[in-house]
Each structure stands twice: as C-alpha cells, then as structure tokens.
Design an enzyme around this catalytic site. Structure first.
Site, mmCIF file in Angstrom:
data_model
loop_
_atom_site.group_PDB
_atom_site.id
_atom_site.type_symbol
_atom_site.label_atom_id
_atom_site.label_comp_id
_atom_site.label_asym_id
_atom_site.label_seq_id
_atom_site.Cartn_x
_atom_site.Cartn_y
_atom_site.Cartn_z
ATOM 1 N N ASP A 1 0.989 -1.245 0.182
ATOM 2 C CA ASP A 1 -0.084 -0.061 0.020
ATOM 3 C C ASP A 1 0.883 1.512 -0.164
ATOM 4 O O ASP A 1 1.014 1.817 0.965
ATOM 5 C CB ASP A 1 -0.944 -0.103 1.119
ATOM 6 C CG ASP A 1 -1.880 1.023 1.179
ATOM 7 O OD1 ASP A 1 -2.088 1.761 0.283
ATOM 8 O OD2 ASP A 1 -2.360 1.225 2.357
ATOM 9 N N GLU B 1 -1.475 10.963 -0.391
ATOM 10 C CA GLU B 1 -2.693 10.344 -0.473
ATOM 11 C C GLU B 1 -3.158 9.920 0.735
ATOM 12 O O GLU B 1 -4.511 9.676 1.202
ATOM 13 C CB GLU B 1 -2.830 9.257 -1.479
ATOM 14 C CG GLU B 1 -2.604 9.946 -2.946
ATOM 15 C CD GLU B 1 -3.701 10.866 -3.243
ATOM 16 O OE1 GLU B 1 -4.826 10.340 -3.937
ATOM 17 O OE2 GLU B 1 -3.551 12.275 -3.091
ATOM 18 N N GLU B 2 -2.261 9.223 1.511
ATOM 19 C CA GLU B 2 -2.483 8.665 2.952
ATOM 20 C C GLU B 2 -3.406 9.498 3.710
ATOM 21 O O GLU B 2 -4.050 9.318 4.386
ATOM 22 C CB GLU B 2 -1.272 7.846 3.366
ATOM 23 C CG GLU B 2 -0.781 6.639 2.542
ATOM 24 C CD GLU B 2 -1.853 5.498 2.787
ATOM 25 O OE1 GLU B 2 -2.859 5.513 3.363
ATOM 26 O OE2 GLU B 2 -1.399 4.315 2.296
ATOM 27 N N ASP C 1 -4.623 0.527 -6.303
ATOM 28 C CA ASP C 1 -4.359 0.556 -4.985
ATOM 29 C C ASP C 1 -4.257 -0.873 -4.427
ATOM 30 O O ASP C 1 -5.199 -1.455 -4.308
ATOM 31 C CB ASP C 1 -5.229 1.362 -4.298
ATOM 32 C CG ASP C 1 -4.791 2.032 -2.997
ATOM 33 O OD1 ASP C 1 -4.003 1.386 -2.309
ATOM 34 O OD2 ASP C 1 -5.290 2.923 -2.445
#
Length: 300
Positions: free
Chosen positions: A132, A166-167, A195
C-alpha cells in the site's frame, strides 16, 4: 490508499455486487495497434525492491514530507525520463510540508481523448508501504515502460500519474484535479486507479464500479480480461482511494485492488507482504486493458 475509516465500506461492498448499469459510449477501434505484451516478475518486482531500499535508508517509510517520499518520486521520474516520457512535478503543500505528484505524458495520441492511469506513491509514517501502495505504483510504472519499450502509437493520449500525500486524505490527486480547467477535465475520457495490486492470498480482483457513471468501458474491459483467464472478480464502488478525486469532478473511473492486506499501514507492509505472482497478474491486467482502451476513441 485505503483508510481505516473506509474498511467497513469495503467489507460491506464485498457482500454484494452492484447491479447499477449505464450505457457505455460506442468506440471506434484501431486494429493497427500490436497485441498487448505480457510482463514478467523480473519487469515489475525490481521497482518494489527499489522502493523498499529507499524506505530502509530513510527511517523505514516513504511518507509525505519525508526524504523517503522525495527519493521515491525521483526514482520513478528517472525511469520515465530515460524512457522518453514528458514528465513534470505538480507541487502542493499539506500539513506544513511541500510534496509533489508526478505526471508523465507519452507523446502522441489524441489530446482531446486522454486515457489516464495512476496510483499513489506515498506510504504512512508507520511503514514502507510496499503493498500500500508501492505495488500499484510499480505496476503502473512497469506498464508505462512497456508503452515506451514497444513504441506504442495509441489513438488516445496516454498520461500516467503517481500521487503524493494520498494517505493523509487524497491530497495530491485532489490538488491535481482542482487545478484542471473545465476543458481539461472534459478531455480525460477515463481515469484508471490501482491501490494494493499485490496482496497475498488474493482470490479475486476487486474491480472499481463508477458509482456516478455506472459500468464504464474500462470496467467492462477489466472484467473481460479477468474472465478470459478464469480469474474471479468482484464489483466494488467504495471510495477511499485516488479515483475518488476524479469521480468527484465528474471524470469516469475504474481500476482495481487485490484487497486489504494483513499489514495495512504497519511496519510489516514490506517486500514480504507482496505476492510476486499477484503483482505480475495485476500488471498484466493493466497492460492488457490499457492496450485495448488506447486503441479506441469514443464516438460523440
């Protein structure tokens, strides 16, 4: 990125298949394009090993605002520049730190019909983020390099993206979409997002169903690609990853995930958390569908 708060939505999604369909625009095919190549593990796994090494020498992570993330962007950009892509960094600021998303355009194709493919490149601070989402980033990079290696001459213009921050909340992709003019948004036919492309113990690929636009040509293409190989798929429409930024702007989207791994957002999301066979299959699927969509332009 699949945030913890979106995990219940994903769990709910996999309990039932969405039946919402809409008409898919007819497309014209260009049979001059060569058949899609296949990708070996040796063409994608080295990128994941490189991202692991970057994390190892930078405090164990590749998070927004860190040297680990900056080196991750530099690694991908070097590979694309050498391959002949036109690359640019898209800067943004989040939580007091400057970050960059990376955009790479392949010369040629109809600029009024853009096929965009992307993945988020950052990890959380707790770990290296190799599944991830190093896995999605590596699969998209390997796909782009196949475009260059074959000298693909697509009908649609091909654009690739690697998102930052993005996290923390889909910052990089949202900032990119926000800066697009209305005309630029209309030129993007579809956005494909990946993803967690290499989860271990994967039994089915979770194909993104566009909640606003219904069953897109891209979703149909992914489901057909997997069906031809007797690989089970599941239709999901949950948010929580980069395609949400595009969907919020009215841009059709699809793509897939291999599901939430055991080590999401933890230090154990390292190279051992990726199944090379799954990663190769995911990359082959991206290549196969991109080749198919690149050979068509919608009729208006």
């Amino acid at each position: 990125m699949t945030s913890r708060r979106s995990l219940p939505r994903l769990a709910a999604a996999v309990l039932g298949v969405s039946l919402t369909l809409s008409a898919v625009p007819a497309a014209t095919a260009d049979t001059r394009l060569p058949a899609a190549p296949t990708v070996s593990e040796q063409q994608v796994m080295p990128h994941l090993r490189a991202l692991q090494r970057i994390a190892d020498r930078n405090g164990g992570n590749r998070a927004h605002g860190t040297k680990g993330y900056a080196e991750s962007v530099a690694y991908v950009k070097r590979a694309l520049d050498r391959a002949g892509f036109r690359t640019k960094l898209v800067p943004f600021t989040h939580d007091g730190a400057t970050g960059n998303s990376l955009i790479a355009d392949w010369p040629g194709g109809d600029p009024d019909h853009v096929l965009m493919t992307g993945a988020h490149l950052d990890s959380v601070k707790e770990g290296p983020g190799i599944n991830d989402n190093g896995s999605g980033s590596a699969a998209v990079l390997a796909t782009a390099l196949q475009v260059a290696k074959t000298g693909l001459k697509p009908e649609r213009h091909l654009r690739f993206a690697w998102w930052g921050a993005e996290e923390p909340g889909l910052i990089g992709s949202a900032e990119y979409v926000r800066k697009l003019s209305a005309a630029e948004r209309r030129r993007i036919d579809v956005y494909l997002n990946f993803d967690q492309a290499g989860s271990k113990n994967t039994r089915q690929w979770l194909v993104i169903h566009d909640d606003e636009h219904g069953e897109t040509e891209a979703q149909q293409a992914f489901e057909a690609w997997f069906a031809e190989r007797s690989i089970p798929t599941f239709d999901i429409g949950v948010g929580g990853s980069d395609h949400e930024s595009f969907g919020n702007a009215g841009i059709p989207s699809s793509g897939f995930s291999t599901g939430i791994s055991d080590c999401i957002h933890e230090a154990c999301d390292d190279l051992s958390n990726v199944d090379p066979k799954t990663e190769r299959t995911s990359t082959d699927a991206i290549v196969g569908v991109l080749w198919k969509l690149a050979a068509t332009t919608p009729r208006h």
